[in-house]
Design a protein around this motif. Structure first.
Motif, PDB file in Angstrom:
ATOM      1  N   LEU A   1       0.864  -1.177   0.000  1.00 52.23           N
ATOM      2  CA  LEU A   1       0.000   0.000   0.000  1.00 52.23           C
ATOM      3  C   LEU A   1       0.901   1.228   0.000  1.00 52.23           C
ATOM      4  O   LEU A   1       1.578   1.519   0.988  1.00 52.23           O
ATOM      5  N   LEU A   2       0.913   1.945  -1.125  1.00 52.18           N
ATOM      6  CA  LEU A   2       1.781   3.122  -1.244  1.00 52.18           C
ATOM      7  C   LEU A   2       1.122   4.378  -0.720  1.00 52.18           C
ATOM      8  O   LEU A   2       1.796   5.273  -0.195  1.00 52.18           O
ATOM      9  N   ASP A   3      -0.194   4.473  -0.877  1.00 52.16           N
ATOM     10  CA  ASP A   3      -0.894   5.691  -0.469  1.00 52.16           C
ATOM     11  C   ASP A   3      -2.357   5.342  -0.230  1.00 52.16           C
ATOM     12  O   ASP A   3      -2.905   4.453  -0.882  1.00 52.16           O
ATOM     13  N   GLU A   4      -2.982   6.049   0.700  1.00 51.88           N
ATOM     14  CA  GLU A   4      -4.395   5.836   0.979  1.00 51.88           C
ATOM     15  C   GLU A   4      -5.295   6.821   0.257  1.00 51.88           C
ATOM     16  O   GLU A   4      -6.499   6.580   0.128  1.00 51.88           O
ATOM     17  N   ASP A   5      -4.748   7.938  -0.199  1.00 46.55           N
ATOM     18  CA  ASP A   5      -5.579   8.960  -0.847  1.00 46.55           C
ATOM     19  C   ASP A   5      -4.815   9.612  -2.000  1.00 46.55           C
ATOM     20  O   ASP A   5      -4.025  10.520  -1.775  1.00 46.55           O
ATOM     21  N   PRO A   6      -5.026   9.140  -3.240  1.00 45.19           N
ATOM     22  CA  PRO A   6      -5.906   8.021  -3.576  1.00 45.19           C
ATOM     23  C   PRO A   6      -5.244   6.685  -3.234  1.00 45.19           C
ATOM     24  O   PRO A   6      -4.021   6.607  -3.118  1.00 45.19           O
ATOM     25  N   LEU A   7      -6.079   5.665  -3.078  1.00 47.92           N
ATOM     26  CA  LEU A   7      -5.585   4.334  -2.754  1.00 47.92           C
ATOM     27  C   LEU A   7      -4.680   3.859  -3.890  1.00 47.92           C
ATOM     28  O   LEU A   7      -5.106   3.728  -5.033  1.00 47.92           O
ATOM     29  N   THR A   8      -3.421   3.614  -3.547  1.00 49.37           N
ATOM     30  CA  THR A   8      -2.426   3.244  -4.548  1.00 49.37           C
ATOM     31  C   THR A   8      -1.692   1.996  -4.078  1.00 49.37           C
ATOM     32  O   THR A   8      -1.168   1.963  -2.953  1.00 49.37           O
ATOM     33  N   VAL A   9      -1.658   0.980  -4.922  1.00 47.32           N
ATOM     34  CA  VAL A   9      -1.122  -0.334  -4.534  1.00 47.32           C
ATOM     35  C   VAL A   9      -0.101  -0.788  -5.571  1.00 47.32           C
ATOM     36  O   VAL A   9      -0.335  -0.682  -6.785  1.00 47.32           O
ATOM     37  N   ARG A  10       1.048  -1.311  -5.095  1.00 47.33           N
ATOM     38  CA  ARG A  10       2.092  -1.757  -6.008  1.00 47.33           C
ATOM     39  C   ARG A  10       2.368  -3.256  -5.824  1.00 47.33           C
ATOM     40  O   ARG A  10       2.445  -3.757  -4.706  1.00 47.33           O
TER      41      ARG A  10
ATOM     42  N   ASP B   1      10.222   0.284 -14.784  1.00 47.89           N
ATOM     43  CA  ASP B   1      11.343  -0.388 -15.443  1.00 47.89           C
ATOM     44  C   ASP B   1      11.713  -1.705 -14.771  1.00 47.89           C
ATOM     45  O   ASP B   1      12.371  -2.554 -15.386  1.00 47.89           O
ATOM     46  N   GLU B   2      11.309  -1.878 -13.526  1.00 45.73           N
ATOM     47  CA  GLU B   2      11.600  -3.117 -12.807  1.00 45.73           C
ATOM     48  C   GLU B   2      10.470  -4.132 -12.913  1.00 45.73           C
ATOM     49  O   GLU B   2      10.514  -5.180 -12.276  1.00 45.73           O
ATOM     50  N   GLY B   3       9.459  -3.804 -13.718  1.00 44.95           N
ATOM     51  CA  GLY B   3       8.347  -4.738 -13.893  1.00 44.95           C
ATOM     52  C   GLY B   3       7.326  -4.697 -12.783  1.00 44.95           C
ATOM     53  O   GLY B   3       6.460  -5.583 -12.704  1.00 44.95           O
ATOM     54  N   ARG B   4       7.387  -3.682 -11.937  1.00 46.55           N
ATOM     55  CA  ARG B   4       6.415  -3.555 -10.848  1.00 46.55           C
ATOM     56  C   ARG B   4       5.143  -2.884 -11.369  1.00 46.55           C
ATOM     57  O   ARG B   4       5.206  -1.930 -12.140  1.00 46.55           O
ATOM     58  N   VAL B   5       4.020  -3.397 -10.927  1.00 45.85           N
ATOM     59  CA  VAL B   5       2.715  -2.932 -11.407  1.00 45.85           C
ATOM     60  C   VAL B   5       2.057  -2.086 -10.325  1.00 45.85           C
ATOM     61  O   VAL B   5       1.976  -2.515  -9.165  1.00 45.85           O
ATOM     62  N   THR B   6       1.560  -0.916 -10.693  1.00 44.90           N
ATOM     63  CA  THR B   6       0.928  -0.019  -9.730  1.00 44.90           C
ATOM     64  C   THR B   6      -0.503   0.278 -10.150  1.00 44.90           C
ATOM     65  O   THR B   6      -0.749   0.674 -11.291  1.00 44.90           O
ATOM     66  N   LEU B   7      -1.435   0.075  -9.209  1.00 37.39           N
ATOM     67  CA  LEU B   7      -2.852   0.357  -9.417  1.00 37.39           C
ATOM     68  C   LEU B   7      -3.236   1.586  -8.606  1.00 37.39           C
ATOM     69  O   LEU B   7      -2.829   1.719  -7.445  1.00 37.39           O
ATOM     70  N   THR B   8      -4.049   2.446  -9.207  1.00 44.42           N
ATOM     71  CA  THR B   8      -4.596   3.597  -8.488  1.00 44.42           C
ATOM     72  C   THR B   8      -6.114   3.490  -8.507  1.00 44.42           C
ATOM     73  O   THR B   8      -6.726   3.461  -9.571  1.00 44.42           O
ATOM     74  N   TYR B   9      -6.698   3.419  -7.323  1.00 42.89           N
ATOM     75  CA  TYR B   9      -8.145   3.285  -7.182  1.00 42.89           C
ATOM     76  C   TYR B   9      -8.797   4.667  -7.142  1.00 42.89           C
ATOM     77  O   TYR B   9      -8.285   5.585  -6.503  1.00 42.89           O
ATOM     78  N   ALA B  10      -9.945   4.774  -7.790  1.00 37.73           N
ATOM     79  CA  ALA B  10     -10.695   6.034  -7.769  1.00 37.73           C
ATOM     80  C   ALA B  10     -11.570   6.136  -6.535  1.00 37.73           C
ATOM     81  O   ALA B  10     -12.170   7.191  -6.281  1.00 37.73           O
TER      82      ALA B  10
END
Length: 580
Positions: A81-90, A164-173
């Motif tokens: 969990l990178l951030d709660e606002d907005p919810l950001t997950v890697r 570049d490292e192949g990590r995937v990041t999702l940002t929730y609305a």
């Protein structure tokens, strides 16, 4: 287990065939639920038989335990969990995560699952007829229809990014409580790239899928969506077992629909739970008593038949060792949204309807149901106070008032309701256990002046007042609760609508780290409103031979198989090792 060696005998130019596995290298597990699909996001893939097989052939970032708590697998990768606002997950994929054909798991696999589950690319939705069957199959096939939108990933509107490292990041609305379990590796992108897009090079086949997603290539996406929905079903895999590419300690070797799934050790596996056996068979075509007979004659090593007195007696006769536990939750739910004596809109208003619901629940003999219906099959059975079983065992557990027929009569008098009050109960009385439960409910309610009338279990809304329902665990705990009990919940079949419940659900589903108290608050509003009455958990039985035959494997640490769970990865611990 000693690895099998291929023997080559020089005799002219003829080599002897490879020997098959010795009996001790093969385990047979007999169950009463068939395998449907390897795709865990489709209806067939969420059936108990599919969940069982997938728990052994598929690894991912997290699994769920019986209480609905995510259990990370750090050898596969990490979810942050990178951030709660907005919810950001890697998501970071581990170096040892790879498919059973040796191809590494990549960001392409996660992007495919986002495309399928977010609904962002679908341009047509399935329409269902009165029988629940799809009525626009041709339209689905012509358009882009993954038709598997997740209540969590629907809030990820934009395509995830890949660094570049192949990590995937999702940002929730929108905040999502189930973010840790919302996205995982499901089906192999490279297999679809090969079979659907015609890319022969495995190293680039998955990337071709990602390019089609990024370009919003409608033609390619239509074909990908159709294959994603269907190519991993039992019938398809029966003819194309090579497509059954997975990430777990075992891999599918053969599928015989409605009969068995044959698994073998995954030689490419580098994860945390290597296979203990060379081969494992999940058989679903044996009658419960034939499963027990198999324990005795050495053709079955683990049996999980449907619980019944006959099965228990047969266990004793063959000397099988069995364990029992509670499985699916049985509850009574009130129809409060379609008219009727328990609905607020009925004659007398909301207060009267609430008093009638409370009176009805007070007549239900929960302890008698335990002793007469469940205890004969499971001696440790007890009344279940779990109000929110889709979230896991114990979720929303609350103190349920004890049976009190006198108080129920007083409530009906206070409500100025003429007796007998007629209540229609939808239940499957063809099942002996449910039939006995209904008999006990009918008899006890009559003492308070309530006439409970059994009706068909598939009665339409408005044709029943109370239903006996069975709930299993869901793979998105918070979202499942909101779907069932929110005023606009997608699976709210009772019409329950309450400001207090909706407020509690908002607090639950928008908290990135909800605790037990958040579930308890939802449960409190439901119990106080008379929306639901928890009853018991149905028993499940699992057995092994008391004394294994000399040529059979000695299986141990086999716990009760709870097929109502959304994930049974941890049940398979007896079939894996910790040796890497």
């Amino acid at each position: 287990m000693v690895a099998l060696l291929a023997a080559v005998v020089v005799s002219g130019c003829t080599a002897a065939p490879e020997p098959g596995p010795t009996p001790a290298d093969e385990v047979v597990v007999a169950v009463s639920v068939p395998f449907g699909s390897l795709n865990g996001a489709t209806p067939d893939g969420r059936t108990p038989g599919s969940t069982l097989v997938r728990g052994l052939v598929q690894d991912g970032f997290v699994s769920l335990d019986a209480r609905g708590v995510p259990v990370p697998d750090l050898t596969f990768g990490t979810v942050e969990l990178l951030d709660e606002d907005p919810l950001t997950v890697r998501y970071t994929i581990g170096d040892d995560a790879r498919w059973s054909d040796g191809v590494p798991v990549t960001a392409d696999d996660l992007l495919l699952e986002w495309a399928a589950r977010s609904g962002a690319l679908d341009d047509v939705e399935p329409r269902l007829g009165a029988d629940g069957e799809i009525t626009n199959a041709a339209e689905l096939d012509a358009g882009v229809a993954f038709a598997a939108t997740s209540p969590a990933l629907v809030h990820v509107h934009d395509q995830p990014t890949v660094d570049d490292e192949g990590r995937v990041t999702l940002t929730y609305a929108h905040p999502v409580a189930d973010w840790l379990a919302a996205l995982d590796v499901n089906v192999p992108a490279h297999v679809l790239g090969e079979s659907v897009l015609g890319v022969a090079d495995r190293a680039t086949a998955a990337d071709a899928v990602t390019r089609a997603i990024a370009a919003r290539d409608a033609g390619a996406l239509s074909r990908l969506a159709h294959a994603w929905r269907t190519a991993f079903d039992a019938d398809e895999l029966a003819g194309a077992p090579a497509s059954a590419v997975t990430t777990g300690p075992y891999v599918v070797n053969a599928v015989l629909p409605d009969e068995r799934v044959e698994l073998r050790r995954n030689a490419a596996y580098r994860g945390a739970r290597p296979a203990r056996y060379q081969r494992l068979v999940v058989a679903s075509d044996l009658h419960p008593l034939d499963q027990v007979a198999g324990l005795a004659d050495g053709t079955v090593d683990v049996a999980a038949p449907v619980a019944s007195p006959d099965v228990l007696e047969a266990f004793a006769e063959v000397g099988a060792e069995h364990v029992a536990a509670g499985d699916a939750a049985w509850q009574l739910v009130a129809d409060t949204g379609h008219g009727g004596v328990l609905a607020p809109g009925d004659d007398g208003g909301a207060d009267r309807a609430a008093q009638v619901r409370e009176a009805l629940w007070l007549t239900v003999p929960r302890e008698q149901i335990v002793q007469e219906v469940m205890a004969p099959l499971w001696a440790q059975a007890s009344a279940d106070d779990t109000v929110l079983p889709t979230a896991g065992e114990g979720a929303g557990a609350a103190g349920v008032p004890p049976q009190d027929v006198s108080r129920a009569r007083a409530l009906l008098t206070r409500a100025q309701t003429a007796t007998p009050v007629r209540v229609r109960l939808a239940a499957d009385t063809a099942d002996p256990l449910r039939a006995r439960l209904v008999d006990l409910v009918v008899a006890s309610a009559a003492q308070a002046g309530i006439e409970v009338v059994p009706t068909a279990p598939d009665a339409a809304p408005g044709a029943w007042d109370v239903a006996l329902v069975t709930h299993g665990q869901d793979d998105l705990p918070a979202a499942s609760v909101a779907g069932l009990w929110g005023s606009d919940g997608a699976t709210n079949a009772t019409g329950w609508s309450s400001d207090a419940t909706d407020d509690a659900l908002t607090a639950l589903t928008e908290d990135p780290e909800p605790d037990d108290a958040a579930y308890d608050e939802v449960a409190r509003t439901l119990l106080e409103g008379g929306a639901v009455l928890p009853l018991v958990r149905a028993p499940c039985l699992t057995a092994v031979p008391g004394t294994p035959a000399a040529d059979r494997p000695d299986v141990d640490r086999v716990g009760p198989l709870q097929l109502s769970r959304a994930d049974v990865t941890d049940w398979w611990s007896w079939a894996t090792t910790s040796d890497r």
